[in-house]
Write an enzyme that holds these catalytic residues in place. Structure first.
Site, short mmCIF file in Angstrom:
data_model
loop_
_atom_site.label_atom_id
_atom_site.label_comp_id
_atom_site.label_asym_id
_atom_site.label_seq_id
_atom_site.Cartn_x
_atom_site.Cartn_y
_atom_site.Cartn_z
CB SER A 101 -0.88 -0.09 1.08
OG SER A 101 -1.99 0.90 1.02
CG ASP A 240 -2.54 4.10 -1.33
OD1 ASP A 240 -3.54 4.29 -2.31
OD2 ASP A 240 -2.55 3.30 -0.34
CG ASP A 242 -2.88 -0.30 -2.20
OD1 ASP A 242 -2.95 0.52 -1.80
OD2 ASP A 242 -3.43 -1.32 -1.56
CG ASP A 244 -6.07 1.13 -0.44
OD1 ASP A 244 -4.99 2.03 -0.38
OD2 ASP A 244 -5.97 0.12 0.20
#
Length: 444
Positions: A101, A240, A242, A244
């Site tokens: 992440s 960010d 990833d 999400d």
């Protein structure tokens, strides 16, 4: 050894704590736990972000799944919410995203989704860990060994089509700067915003495996603030590693956090009747300013513990349609099973286009109250947090602050700390009350 799974999968320094050997064992145990009974070749969806260690861990996870007899649909480098969505699309019994992440490049992680793309319940994670402890399960041979199918372009197209469904009208005329954090959104986020009609300026969209989240993205907003002002853009959207998460920047470079984003979306959805039970789900860390704004808009707020898994749980239990965190995780259950930064960004653009108002005006409904956080080191956080003298002091502080302030006192999840957070109408009052409470906590 303590519990392996944290609040969002398994995460740690790649090739040290998160070694390929551990990744193989996790994948094998997940396959054993989540495979459909009586199915010779259950299916798993596998994706990753572009950090260098992802290549190594992808190989290990693939080996673990196929060695357990599970077929793997490899979707390539895509955001976490895409992997969750595609887990349902491909009727897989599990999905795995390899990503840490917003963490820096040396770290990596393994996030596992159940059938339908839902995050795992605690008891399922416990069963996976138990299967890992037993070890050496029977292995299929010959034709029963799992196979791998690479569907990178197909999977990206399916996810882009899903994102397009979430935007009721085009957003032509809007200029957006998108900070892709050199992460999983580097190709697909600009493509999604362009498909919606926006003029897109992409920054930090050249991942080399080493530069993910490096001074950029939703945890480092200075670059996008400058870029928006220099380009004269209408809005900046920062993801960010990833994707999400989504945070925003207005035309002046001012930051719009997750609380303000949720307020914009909640009001928009309330107007169209999309906001189920006229309720927003947020965590205890959301600023009191959000609660005040929602009260004025006639929207109820349900509050959960910190962590998007608790937001998701409340959304499911109450059948609500919008929830999220101050950090920029925003969930719209109609369109996805987890936080989706690109979806959030698209909905913000749509609201701007729908109203003709700048994002600064839309987000201005939330007047953030000054917040002071004091961490107090203690010998036993649970005992201190539950002590009667602490409870009495918190009640007295809340009484003094009234509707113009808030106190949140909670033990740290990882250290022997008690966190004292105070919001008030001015910084001086917040600091004074926080210091008083911290003194009482320290004296117990």
């Amino acid at each position: 050894m303590g519990r392996l799974f944290g609040t969002d999968g398994v995460r740690g320094l790649a090739n040290e704590l998160l070694s390929p050997e551990l990744a193989l064992r996790i994948a094998g145990a997940a396959a054993e736990t989540l495979s459909r009974p009586g199915t010779e070749h259950s299916v798993a969806v596998l994706g990753r972000d572009p950090r260098a260690s992802g290549e190594m861990l992808e190989a290990a996870v693939t080996a673990g799944l196929t060695a357990a007899g599970m077929d793997v649909i490899n979707v390539g480098v895509l955001p976490t919410p895409a992997v969750a969505y595609l887990t349902g699309v491909y009727d897989a019994c599990l999905g795995i995203m390899i990503s840490a992440s917003h963490n820096p490049m040396p770290d990596n992680g393994i996030k596992i989704f159940a059938a339908g793309g839902h995050k795992l319940e605690d008891d399922v994670e416990d069963r996976i860990e138990a299967a890992m402890e037993i070890g050496n399960p029977p292995r299929p041979t010959g034709a029963a060994i799992g196979r791998v199918r690479n569907v990178h372009d197909e999977a990206a197209a399916k996810y882009l089509a899903r994102l397009a469904e979430a935007v009721p009208a085009r957003v032509d005329g809007l200029t957006v700067v998108v900070d892709c954090a050199h992460g999983a959104a580097s190709e697909i986020a600009p493509a999604a915003y362009r498909a919606a009609g926006a003029h897109v300026i992409a920054i930090n969209a050249e991942p080399d495996g080493l530069n993910i989240n490096d001074g950029c993205g939703s945890t480092h907003l200075d670059q996008i603030r400058r870029a928006v002002v220099e380009a004269g853009a209408d809005i900046g959207i920062a993801h960010d590693g990833d994707a999400d998460r989504c945070l925003a920047v207005d035309a002046s470079g001012a930051i719009i956090d997750g609380d303000a984003i949720m307020a914009v979306l909640a009001i928009a959805m309330a107007e169209t009747g999309e906001l189920a039970h006229n309720t927003l789900v947020a965590t205890v860390m959301s600023n009191l300013g959000l609660h005040i704004a929602m009260r004025a808009a006639g929207v109820a707020v349900r509050t959960t513990a910190v962590g998007d898994r608790y937001v998701l749980e409340e959304l499911r239990n109450g059948e609500y349609s919008l929830g999220g965190e101050q950090s920029g995780h925003v969930v719209l259950p109609k369109y996805g099973t987890t936080g989706d930064g690109i979806l959030t960004g698209l909905r913000l653009l749509h609201r701007m286009g729908q109203t003709g108002k700048p994002i600064a005006e839309l987000a201005g409904v939330v007047q953030t109250l000054p917040q002071v956080l004091v961490n107090v080191r203690v010998s036993d956080k649970a005992v201190v947090a539950a002590h009667p003298s602490v409870a009495e002091a918190v009640s007295a502080a809340e009484l003094r602050l009234g509707d113009a302030g808030r106190v949140l006192l909670r033990p740290s999840g990882t250290e022997q700390l008690v966190r004292v957070m105070v919001e008030a109408s001015d910084t001086e009052t917040a600091q004074r009350v926080a210091d008083e409470l911290a003194g009482i906590v320290a004296s117990v």
